[in-house]
Design an enzyme around this catalytic site. Structure first.
Site, PDB file in Angstrom:
ATOM      1  N   GLU A  66       0.839  -1.190   0.000  1.00 45.11           N
ATOM      2  CA  GLU A  66       0.000   0.000   0.000  1.00 45.11           C
ATOM      3  C   GLU A  66       0.880   1.248   0.000  1.00 45.11           C
ATOM      4  O   GLU A  66       1.789   1.364   0.824  1.00 45.11           O
ATOM      5  CB  GLU A  66      -0.896   0.036   1.232  1.00 45.11           C
ATOM      6  CG  GLU A  66      -1.920  -1.083   1.295  1.00 45.11           C
ATOM      7  CD  GLU A  66      -2.777  -0.994   2.545  1.00 45.11           C
ATOM      8  OE1 GLU A  66      -2.711   0.045   3.255  1.00 45.11           O
ATOM      9  OE2 GLU A  66      -3.502  -1.964   2.832  1.00 45.11           O
ATOM     10  N   ASP A  77      -6.569   8.093  10.476  1.00 46.26           N
ATOM     11  CA  ASP A  77      -5.187   7.768  10.803  1.00 46.26           C
ATOM     12  C   ASP A  77      -4.871   8.099  12.251  1.00 46.26           C
ATOM     13  O   ASP A  77      -5.256   9.152  12.770  1.00 46.26           O
ATOM     14  CB  ASP A  77      -4.220   8.543   9.899  1.00 46.26           C
ATOM     15  CG  ASP A  77      -4.323   8.133   8.449  1.00 46.26           C
ATOM     16  OD1 ASP A  77      -4.779   7.004   8.204  1.00 46.26           O
ATOM     17  OD2 ASP A  77      -3.956   8.928   7.565  1.00 46.26           O
TER      18      ASP A  77
END
Length: 285
Positions: A66, A77
């Site tokens: 990724e 996040d």
């Protein structure tokens, strides 16, 4: 629509990019192992250094990687990846810069690359333009954490026209209907998997896997039985024991925050070597 568009892509001699994802899972299944999927923030700790650590992960055995696209408001996040994204933006990283990193990596290794980032910058860049550039630079699929499956039509159409997988995240709070919809949309495309979020909340490495994880994966299996797909688990994984446990009941395991921390710890010496060693260690349990 998708079928005719994919046929056009196959005629250019390069095949359908998303099928690289399928082949990676098929190889792992044949070898009775899981697929390790590391995450890296493009442009962190620096632009050249990020290319080096991504290539090191591929050398360490990572088949799917990724590539994070930094964003100024990364709601999903945790602090570690937020910090990496902030540094990447300060380094001048942009979507075009992420495409250039993908191009450099894909030219030097055969790992399957996925771009992961938030929807607003992709929309601003232009969905068709973004998907065309992703394909041209060696990307096989897209992960957009803040794009609900019910609102995915425009990006899904553009992605599938270019032979890219659109990979949906499924959290533990998702109802069975939404899980089934994600599976149906994925199987309608050229390839992919379901990204199973191990816990509600933000990213970040943790010492213990959630107690409910195995039953959550079983629920996803049941909800997707009409459209069976590989399942990859992410959020919180960091140790060889985590990877061994998760890949005993899912096809893939994603490691993100732990890698970002490792790179930060080794900035002064050789982060690429540390990444390669760590990736190898995760697969030895």
């Amino acid at each position: 629509m998708e079928t005719s568009s994919i046929s056009v892509i196959e005629q250019d001699g390069h095949g359908v990019p998303a099928q690289k994802i399928t082949r990676a899972f098929e190889r792992a299944h044949a070898e009775k192992r899981g697929v390790l999927i590391p995450y890296f923030m493009c442009g962190y700790p620096g632009i050249k250094a990020s290319v080096d650590v991504i290539l090191a992960a591929a050398e360490g055995g990572a088949e799917i990687i990724e590539l994070g696209m930094p964003f100024s408001d990364p709601l999903a996040d945790g602090a570690t990846i937020q910090h990496a994204g902030h540094i990447a933006l300060e380094n001048g990283m942009s979507i075009q810069g992420c495409m250039e990193i993908a191009k450099q990596v894909s030219a030097r290794c055969d790992a399957t690359l996925l771009l992961m980032g938030y929807y607003n910058p992709v929309l601003s860049y232009g969905l068709e333009r973004f998907c065309a550039a992703a394909r041209a630079n060696g990307v096989s699929g897209l992960i957009i954490p803040d794009l609900p499956v019910e609102e995915a039509d425009p990006l899904q159409a553009a992605a599938y026209r270019h032979g890219l997988a659109l990979i949906f995240l499924v959290p533990p709070t998702a109802p069975d209907e939404r899980i089934a919809m994600a599976a149906q949309r994925t199987t309608a495309g050229p390839g992919g998997f379901i990204y199973c979020v191990s816990l509600s909340g933000v990213t970040g490495s943790r010492q213990e896997l959630p107690a409910h994880l195995q039953s959550f994966i079983a629920r996803i299996r049941a909800a997707t039985q009409e459209h069976p797909l590989p399942l990859a688990v992410g959020f919180g994984l960091s140790t060889p024991e985590h990877i061994a446990s998760v890949t005993s009941y899912a096809e893939g395991a994603v490691v993100g925050s732990a890698l970002v921390k490792l790179i930060e710890q080794h900035q002064a010496d050789d982060p690429a070597a540390a990444v390669k060693t760590y990736i190898q260690s995760l697969q030895k349990q």
